[in-house]
Design a protein around this motif. Structure first.
Motif, PDB file in Angstrom:
ATOM      1  N   UNK A  19      30.631  31.190 -40.422  1.00 15.14           N
ATOM      2  CA  UNK A  19      31.841  31.354 -41.980  1.00 15.14           C
ATOM      3  C   UNK A  19      31.021  31.391 -42.896  1.00 15.14           C
ATOM      4  N   UNK A  20      30.475  30.376 -43.241  1.00 12.28           N
ATOM      5  CA  UNK A  20      29.907  29.503 -44.257  1.00 12.28           C
ATOM      6  C   UNK A  20      28.323  30.129 -44.533  1.00 12.28           C
ATOM      7  N   UNK A  21      27.821  31.224 -43.742  1.00 13.03           N
ATOM      8  CA  UNK A  21      26.988  31.921 -44.238  1.00 13.03           C
ATOM      9  C   UNK A  21      25.528  31.548 -43.721  1.00 13.03           C
ATOM     10  N   UNK A  22      25.704  31.255 -42.674  1.00 12.80           N
ATOM     11  CA  UNK A  22      24.851  30.775 -41.778  1.00 12.80           C
ATOM     12  C   UNK A  22      23.886  32.348 -41.073  1.00 12.80           C
ATOM     13  N   UNK A  23      22.491  32.697 -41.743  1.00 14.42           N
ATOM     14  CA  UNK A  23      22.800  34.030 -40.899  1.00 14.42           C
ATOM     15  C   UNK A  23      21.353  33.758 -39.706  1.00 14.42           C
ATOM     16  N   UNK A  24      20.703  32.697 -39.784  1.00 10.16           N
ATOM     17  CA  UNK A  24      19.540  32.386 -38.689  1.00 10.16           C
ATOM     18  C   UNK A  24      20.295  32.611 -36.750  1.00 10.16           C
ATOM     19  N   UNK A  25      19.162  33.170 -36.403  1.00  4.62           N
ATOM     20  CA  UNK A  25      19.980  33.804 -35.048  1.00  4.62           C
ATOM     21  C   UNK A  25      19.929  32.086 -34.552  1.00  4.62           C
ATOM     22  N   UNK A  26      18.963  30.925 -34.658  1.00  2.00           N
ATOM     23  CA  UNK A  26      19.613  30.157 -33.583  1.00  2.00           C
ATOM     24  C   UNK A  26      21.645  29.808 -33.615  1.00  2.00           C
ATOM     25  N   UNK A  27      22.158  30.354 -34.845  1.00  2.69           N
ATOM     26  CA  UNK A  27      23.157  29.267 -34.421  1.00  2.69           C
ATOM     27  C   UNK A  27      23.682  30.693 -33.483  1.00  2.69           C
ATOM     28  N   UNK A  28      23.676  32.012 -33.894  1.00  4.86           N
ATOM     29  CA  UNK A  28      24.341  32.492 -32.811  1.00  4.86           C
ATOM     30  C   UNK A  28      23.440  32.822 -31.542  1.00  4.86           C
ATOM     31  N   UNK A  29      23.131  32.269 -31.553  1.00  5.41           N
ATOM     32  CA  UNK A  29      22.226  31.795 -30.347  1.00  5.41           C
ATOM     33  C   UNK A  29      23.176  30.867 -29.584  1.00  5.41           C
ATOM     34  N   UNK A  30      22.627  29.586 -30.182  1.00  2.00           N
ATOM     35  CA  UNK A  30      23.581  28.886 -29.977  1.00  2.00           C
ATOM     36  C   UNK A  30      25.143  28.734 -29.384  1.00  2.00           C
ATOM     37  N   UNK A  31      26.137  29.514 -30.070  1.00  2.00           N
ATOM     38  CA  UNK A  31      27.025  29.999 -30.127  1.00  2.00           C
ATOM     39  C   UNK A  31      27.134  30.582 -28.655  1.00  2.00           C
ATOM     40  N   UNK A  32      26.279  31.485 -28.464  1.00  5.94           N
ATOM     41  CA  UNK A  32      26.201  32.251 -26.939  1.00  5.94           C
ATOM     42  C   UNK A  32      25.942  31.924 -26.348  1.00  5.94           C
ATOM     43  N   UNK A  33      24.854  30.836 -26.228  1.00  5.26           N
ATOM     44  CA  UNK A  33      24.829  29.912 -25.350  1.00  5.26           C
ATOM     45  C   UNK A  33      25.838  29.277 -24.502  1.00  5.26           C
ATOM     46  N   UNK A  34      26.657  28.584 -25.201  1.00  2.00           N
ATOM     47  CA  UNK A  34      27.468  27.642 -25.019  1.00  2.00           C
ATOM     48  C   UNK A  34      28.374  28.537 -24.744  1.00  2.00           C
ATOM     49  N   UNK A  35      29.173  29.408 -24.842  1.00  2.00           N
ATOM     50  CA  UNK A  35      30.043  30.147 -24.157  1.00  2.00           C
ATOM     51  C   UNK A  35      29.572  30.727 -22.304  1.00  2.00           C
ATOM     52  N   UNK A  36      28.039  31.260 -22.641  1.00  2.00           N
ATOM     53  CA  UNK A  36      27.742  31.298 -21.594  1.00  2.00           C
ATOM     54  C   UNK A  36      27.740  30.027 -20.137  1.00  2.00           C
ATOM     55  N   UNK A  37      26.738  29.117 -21.230  1.00  2.00           N
ATOM     56  CA  UNK A  37      26.722  28.263 -20.282  1.00  2.00           C
ATOM     57  C   UNK A  37      28.290  27.936 -19.472  1.00  2.00           C
ATOM     58  N   UNK A  38      29.527  27.737 -20.488  1.00  4.21           N
ATOM     59  CA  UNK A  38      30.703  27.392 -19.806  1.00  4.21           C
ATOM     60  C   UNK A  38      31.673  27.818 -18.392  1.00  4.21           C
ATOM     61  N   UNK A  39      30.724  29.547 -19.130  1.00  5.73           N
ATOM     62  CA  UNK A  39      30.965  31.231 -18.158  1.00  5.73           C
ATOM     63  C   UNK A  39      30.382  30.054 -16.722  1.00  5.73           C
ATOM     64  N   UNK A  40      29.120  29.903 -16.673  1.00  2.00           N
ATOM     65  CA  UNK A  40      28.510  29.457 -15.471  1.00  2.00           C
ATOM     66  C   UNK A  40      28.393  28.232 -14.705  1.00  2.00           C
ATOM     67  N   UNK A  41      28.780  27.441 -15.982  1.00  2.00           N
ATOM     68  CA  UNK A  41      30.011  26.593 -15.354  1.00  2.00           C
ATOM     69  C   UNK A  41      30.514  26.882 -14.852  1.00  2.00           C
ATOM     70  N   UNK A  42      32.158  27.190 -14.512  1.00  2.00           N
ATOM     71  CA  UNK A  42      33.011  27.928 -14.315  1.00  2.00           C
ATOM     72  C   UNK A  42      32.815  28.513 -13.438  1.00  2.00           C
ATOM     73  N   UNK A  43      32.058  29.318 -12.989  1.00  2.00           N
ATOM     74  CA  UNK A  43      31.711  30.237 -12.301  1.00  2.00           C
ATOM     75  C   UNK A  43      31.689  29.823 -11.047  1.00  2.00           C
ATOM     76  N   UNK A  44      30.697  28.266 -10.753  1.00  2.00           N
ATOM     77  CA  UNK A  44      30.300  27.511  -9.770  1.00  2.00           C
ATOM     78  C   UNK A  44      31.091  26.704  -9.305  1.00  2.00           C
ATOM     79  N   UNK A  45      32.657  26.480  -9.723  1.00  2.00           N
ATOM     80  CA  UNK A  45      33.601  26.059  -9.675  1.00  2.00           C
ATOM     81  C   UNK A  45      34.322  26.719  -9.568  1.00  2.00           C
TER      82      UNK A  45
END
Lengths: 711, 155
Positions: free
Chosen positions: A30-56
């Motif tokens: 939102x504050x203008x960070x455009x690095x791929x890392x930031x977007x990747x981190x966001x994506x991975x966070x949701x992805x990991x939550x999905x993975x964990x939730x799937x396990x349970x």
């Protein structure tokens, strides 16, 4: 089943961290960070939550996270631009995801309709509405292709399918990190048509088999509509622990952002990527439609440690009860060390250099242990502050205002208990700032302020205390209105002469509310008085300052820890009491000429031209009548929050030592002027005086005797 | 495990009997944590007169109430020879200062009579009933009433 429960607990703890990473990432974008890392981190966070939730098997959570992830993936791939509206929807979805996780933790579920509404809103914002249905349609004809007797390749839908060949060989380290290739392969295959070939050539002769080693490799050929990126994402977590090559027909929808999307992944992902058949393919592959640039296709060396330098330092999770037990034991240690010192000092053999040195060592060691234990309990305020972003978003939305939270000093460390108990009062203060402090956007526009209001939350260490401020750039306190309301509500007499500070302090009175319109969030008069009592319960104080037209600042001042403090042990009226050393400015033996009487009973002390209120501690606590001038022995000048200094008259100073704070609330109740109690070296109890509270009582206490109930 | 043989009978209540201000009282043994000698408490500012102060009980800070004064009787003198009954009252630990512990009684429920109307109001409100044993009248205290009502509790 304790094991399963523990695992689930761990999932929730991790989910919390992931959520906070998610929100932080979104805010950074939102504050203008455009690095791929930031977007990747966001994506991975949701992805990991999905993975964990799937396990349970938390299905609603998995579904929501999956669709959320799809939008994020588009953002990651550059198909979507981080426009404010989209980010708003993303943040809203992240809030809702947090709600869903909370609900699952409590064993309930959120309203499925609401889940649906939130995610559909997000997809609409992302221009992906109906994406889900489309997928469903694709799936059906595939399943029913037989009866229709149609050649699938003739269907336009199938043109989305392309052939991807992937070779995968986990390293032995992968097992040590808990990866199971079976799960990865299952994820990889999904619903696509696959052909898997096992490479067992590396299997040793029977007898030489080590179950900890990895001997197998797989070659998987997929007919898929997933992008290379999506496929590689499956292996995100095992990266560095496997050899992976991928070769594929070009993705059918030409990617506008470049012919080789996976290159953006490559630097951070130590995965061997070959988009053209450069690496020896185990199977012939349909001729690739897009001959990719050879440079980009050259395999990246599996470089290790992308996170070694920048990543967080290794940490362990410890049950807080264990730390608390340590703190308790430490308290006992400090007491017994004091007892030992006292006993040795009184024994005839005292004076031996060795004993003295050992005692000194013991003292230093116990102090070091104490500091270390306190450091374990100390936590940065960041997670607490992070939660406040959501409060501001929701409060501003509900109040029809536009507001932004700016935080400062997030790394300031405070005792964990304080952080936990700070959440509610801080939430209230932030809501108040948005609700009452900031003006409506139209009004702000009129007076030339930016329409978006700013609430600034900051933390800092200041002279042994932590100071947290909540500052808004709103209208400030309308003192005339506050005064009028206080009179209307009978809180002050109509003819009362009130200083601006006194008027501001009215806001902390129970049953006070300034909002002319009561909103859903605040304004029912159950606000600031509760905040004040909660902060007082933590041994802190709340202050308020306001400049008309420029905003209001609320200041919370708190002790660093709830367990131990450096205290000065003194006597007053035959009682042994303790003053926190951090509040003491100086001690002096006053001349009788320095003391002046104001009115009948009040005294002031002239300290180098500065007149300080003089309070006899013994009298203020009700142990004796006020002393006549000249009888006081020693005066300790202490600071008193923001209101300057006061002079405390005591009978004698005994010692300076560390004392362990023991609450009085559990078995007795709060006592005016007293912060807590402690146990001295001789095993007796001494009360710890709160100077600023003492000043509020004044020299002639008229408070009723109270025996407050424990909470 | 208590040694008394009748502890297993559910109808029998075990009571700790003690004397203070020349009268016999008892409380349920289940609320008693320990009995200890007198130690000088630290005074509490602005406390009711029956609150003697606080003592250190193995690291916990425990207030001491003079039971006699709490019941409106003559306050205890000669504190050095008196004892403190440490009791758990609701969720709090409180020390009751009394003259001496006299006995542990096993009393069947039928042995506890309702408080006679004659007793003074201040005393009666804190009693659950009375037990007559060996021609002694032993007053059964309602420990929860010893702490003042929690009206002043912070909201």
């Amino acid at each position: 089943m304790a094991g399963a429960i523990d695992l689930k607990d761990i999932f929730f703890v991790e989910a919390e961290e992931l959520l906070s990473a998610l929100e932080e990432g979104l805010r950074a974008i939102q504050t203008g960070a455009q690095e791929a890392d930031t977007v990747n981190a966001v994506f991975r966070a949701v992805h990991s939550i999905k993975g964990g939730a799937g396990a349970f098997d938390l299905k609603p959570l998995v579904n929501f996270a999956h669709r959320f992830e799809t939008v994020l993936d588009a953002l990651r791939g550059g198909q979507l631009q981080p426009e404010p509206a989209l980010l708003g929807a993303l943040l809203h979805s992240s809030d809702h995801l947090a709600d869903m996780i909370n609900a699952s933790r409590n064993g309930t579920e959120t309203d499925p309709e609401l889940d649906q509404r939130v995610i559909v809103a997000l997809e609409a914002q992302a221009g992906m509405g109906g994406h889900k249905e489309e997928e469903a349609f694709v799936f059906e004809p595939l399943a029913l292709d037989g009866p229709f007797g149609m050649d699938l390749s003739a269907l336009p839908l199938t043109s989305l399918l392309r052939k991807v060949t992937l070779t995968f060989r986990p390293h032995s380290g992968a097992f040590a990190s808990g990866h199971d290739p079976a799960f990865l392969l299952r994820d990889l295959c999904g619903t696509d048509e696959v052909e898997v070939e096992l490479d067992q050539s590396a299997l040793p002769v029977p007898g030489g088999f080590d179950p900890g080693q990895s001997y197998l490799g797989w070659t998987v050929t997929l007919q898929t509509e997933r992008s290379d990126r999506e496929i590689l994402a499956i292996f995100d977590f095992i990266e560095g622990n496997c050899d992976l090559t991928l070769e594929a027909e070009a993705e059918t929808p030409p990617d506008p952002d470049g012919p080789l999307p996976e290159t953006s992944l490559a630097p951070s992902a130590p995965v061997v990527v070959a988009a053209a058949p450069v690496a020896a393919p185990p199977k012939p592959v349909a001729p690739p439609k897009s001959p990719d640039a050879p440079a980009a296709a050259s395999p990246q060396p599996a470089s290790s440690a992308p996170s070694a330098s920048t990543g967080p330092r290794p940490t362990i999770r410890v049950d807080i009860d264990r730390v608390d037990r340590l703190v308790d034991i430490l308290g006992e240690l400090v007491i017994h060390q004091a007892m030992l010192t006292e006993a040795i000092e009184q024994s005839p053999g005292f004076g031996s250099v060795e004993v003295d040195r050992s005692l000194d060592q013991l003292r230093q060691l116990s102090r070091q242990i104490q500091e270390s234990v306190m450091a374990i309990r100390a936590q940065p305020v960041k997670p607490l502050f992070d939660r406040m972003h959501r409060i501001v978003r929701e409060a501003s939305m509900a109040a029809g205002k536009s507001a932004r939270l700016v935080t400062e000093g997030e790394s300031t460390e405070v005792d964990k208990t304080i952080i936990e108990r700070l959440a509610d009062p801080l939430t209230h203060m932030i809501r108040n700032s948005v609700d009452h402090g900031l003006e409506k956007p139209a009004r702000r526009d009129e007076i030339g302020k930016p329409t978006e209001g700013v609430v600034k939350l900051s933390a800092a260490h200041r002279s042994g205390r932590i100071v947290i401020t909540v500052q808004d750039d709103g209208a400030g306190i309308d003192r005339d209105k506050v005064r009028q309301i206080a009179i209307e509500k009978g809180l002050v007499p109509p003819n009362a002469e009130l200083s601006p500070q006194e008027i501001d302090a009215l806001l902390f009175l129970p049953g006070f509310s300034t909002a002319t319109e009561v909103s859903a969030l605040s304004g029912r008069g159950v606000g600031m008085d509760v905040v004040r009592s909660e902060i007082a319960g933590l041994g802190g104080r709340v202050g308020i300052a306001s400049v008309r037209g420029q905003g209001t600042t609320l200041t919370i001042s708190l002790p660093l820890t709830l367990a131990v403090l450096d205290g000065m042990v003194f006597e007053a009226a035959g009682q042994t009491l303790v003053l926190p050393v951090s509040t003491i400015i100086e001690t002096l033996r006053p001349d009788i000429m320095m003391r002046h009487t104001l009115g009948r009973t009040d005294s002031v002390l002239d300290v180098r031209g500065r007149c300080l209120p003089l309070i006899d501690v013994g009298a203020a606590l009700g142990f004796r009548r006020t002393l006549k001038p000249g009888e006081g022995e020693i005066v300790v000048v202490v600071e008193r929050g923001d209101d300057g200094a006061i002079a405390l008259m005591v009978d004698g100073i005994r010692d300076q030592r560390q004392v362990v704070i023991k609450g009085l609330e559990a078995n007795y109740g709060q006592i005016p002027g007293i912060a807590a109690a402690t146990v001295l070296g001789d095993g007796s109890v001494a009360l710890i005086v709160d100077p600023s509270d003492l000043a509020a009582i004044g020299p002639n206490p008229s408070r009723p005797n109270v025996f407050l109930a424990a909470e | 495990m208590r040694s008394s043989g009748f502890a297993t009978d559910p109808d029998i209540r075990e009571l700790v009997a003690f004397r203070t201000a020349g009268q016999d009282f008892c409380i349920d043994i289940l609320s008693v944590r320990e009995i200890r000698g007198w130690s000088r408490p630290a005074l509490l500012p602005h406390a009711p007169s029956y609150v003697q102060g606080v003592i250190n009980l193995r690291g916990a800070v425990v207030p001491i109430l003079d039971l006699a004064r709490r019941l409106g009787l003559e306050p205890i003198e000669d504190k050095d020879r008196n004892v403190i009954i440490v009791a758990a009252i609701q969720n709090r630990t409180v020390g009751l200062l009394v003259e001496a512990v006299t006995d542990i009684l096993g009393v069947p429920a039928s042995g506890i009579q309702p408080t006679p109307d004659l007793a003074s109001e201040a005393t009666r409100s804190m009693l659950r009933g009375v037990v007559v044993q060996d021609s002694r009248l032993i007053r059964l205290l309602d420990v929860a009433q010893l702490l003042p009502p929690a009206d002043d509790a912070a909201a």
